[in-house]
Design an enzyme around this catalytic site. Structure first.
Site, PDB file in Angstrom:
ATOM      1  N   TYR A 135       0.860  -1.181   0.000  1.00 62.29           N
ATOM      2  CA  TYR A 135       0.000   0.000   0.000  1.00 62.29           C
ATOM      3  C   TYR A 135       0.898   1.233   0.000  1.00 62.29           C
ATOM      4  CZ  TYR A 135      -3.861   3.053   1.578  1.00 62.29           C
ATOM      5  OH  TYR A 135      -4.811   4.042   1.700  1.00 62.29           O
ATOM      6  N   LYS A 163      -0.788  -1.332  -4.550  1.00 61.08           N
ATOM      7  CA  LYS A 163      -1.812  -0.289  -4.686  1.00 61.08           C
ATOM      8  C   LYS A 163      -1.073   1.039  -4.742  1.00 61.08           C
ATOM      9  CE  LYS A 163      -5.843   1.525  -2.070  1.00 61.08           C
ATOM     10  NZ  LYS A 163      -5.417   2.897  -1.711  1.00 61.08           N
TER      11      LYS A 163
END
Length: 300
Positions: A135, A163
């Site tokens: 992330y 991501k």
């Protein structure tokens, strides 16, 4: 594992002012996403206030989401924590309950080096056995993953996806191609920042990790499917219809706006955790006015 591509919808996590999750409301939110047939559900992301919840409350959230999805839609659970041992424990919890993957940020108080982040992520992957999604969220963590670090992490067994934050439209294709050149085949590259996602999906990203998708999955799925089918014109058309919402996201933050949207749409009434304040009345009226001007089919 082959990581789910397409739309990963990120709902809010309804909770009271003590941080106790309203599991009934959360199940309603998850149920809407399951009914819409999203590709995955991103539970306990930044929109899902993961850093404001205790380990027990995170477990309750994952339990509720898995009970509602009943295996029909994979659930990716946020497992970020300041300490490595805490992140390992959260990842083990998520795996034991049945999450498909864990979303791990480089959360810190003291700024981290690339080597520290590499060791942190490696320890969580090896220590939990849960597939890990990197992330990259420099807006909150103040740490930016370089292409070199992503390439190193992609070589760690169990780290399966990233991501990414949004990048400018002119940089999208270049950034995507550069990252693809550092990771092995099958490693999933995804995007966030909803207002840049259509362009990134058109350029060939695998997954859109969407805040708006957690409330309005229908239109977000249409954008993803158009991009996957090579219909850039349709993806751009739908994205253009959402521009008034994207402007609100940029102005007030997506988190604050989706809390207001959830209330205005009658989906869920809750407030963000303090010290984050809900939108003031003039801003909420602005959200309501924007909502009223959107085509009805977008709200389905």
């Amino acid at each position: 594992m082959r990581f789910p591509s397409g739309l990963s919808a990120f709902p809010i996590t309804p909770a009271d002012d003590t941080g106790r999750i309203d599991t009934a409301a959360l199940r309603r939110l998850v149920g809407r996403l399951v009914a819409a047939d999203v590709d995955s559900i991103g539970l306990l992301g930044s929109t899902g206030i993961y850093m404001y919840l205790t380990r027990d409350e995170r477990r309750r959230a994952i339990d509720a989401a898995l009970a509602e999805s009943s295996g029909r839609v994979p659930v990716i659970a946020g497992i970020g924590a300041l300490r490595t041992d805490e992140a390992v424990a959260l990842a083990r919890d998520a795996k034991d309950i049945g999450a498909a993957a864990g979303l791990l940020s480089a959360a810190s108080y003291t700024p981290l080096t690339d080597d520290e982040v590499f060791e942190h992520f490696s320890a969580v992957a090896y220590g939990s056995g849960l597939p890990i999604v990197i992330y990259d969220n420099p807006g909150t963590t103040h740490f930016k993953f370089t292409s070199e670090l992503v390439g190193r992490l992609a070589g760690v067994p169990g780290i399966v996806a990233i991501k990414n934050p949004g990048v400018g439209a002119d940089e999208t294709a270049k950034h995507l191609a550069g990252q693809r050149g550092t990771v092995p085949k099958g490693f999933s590259i995804g995007c966030s920042a909803d207002w840049t996602a259509a362009e990134t999906m058109i350029a060939g990203a695998d997954t859109w990790y969407s805040v708006l998708g957690g409330l309005l999955p229908g239109v977000c799925l249409k954008i993803v499917r158009a991009a996957q089918q090579g219909d850039a014109a349709e993806a751009h058309r739908l994205d253009g219809m959402l521009e008034p919402l994207w402007e609100l996201f940029r102005q007030y933050s997506s988190l604050r706006v989706v809390y207001a949207l959830a209330d205005l749409l009658g989906i869920c009434r809750t407030e963000p955790p303090r010290p984050i304040l809900p939108l003031a009345a003039p801003a909420k009226r602005q959200v309501a006015d924007t909502l009223a001007r959107l085509p009805v089919d977008i709200l389905a």
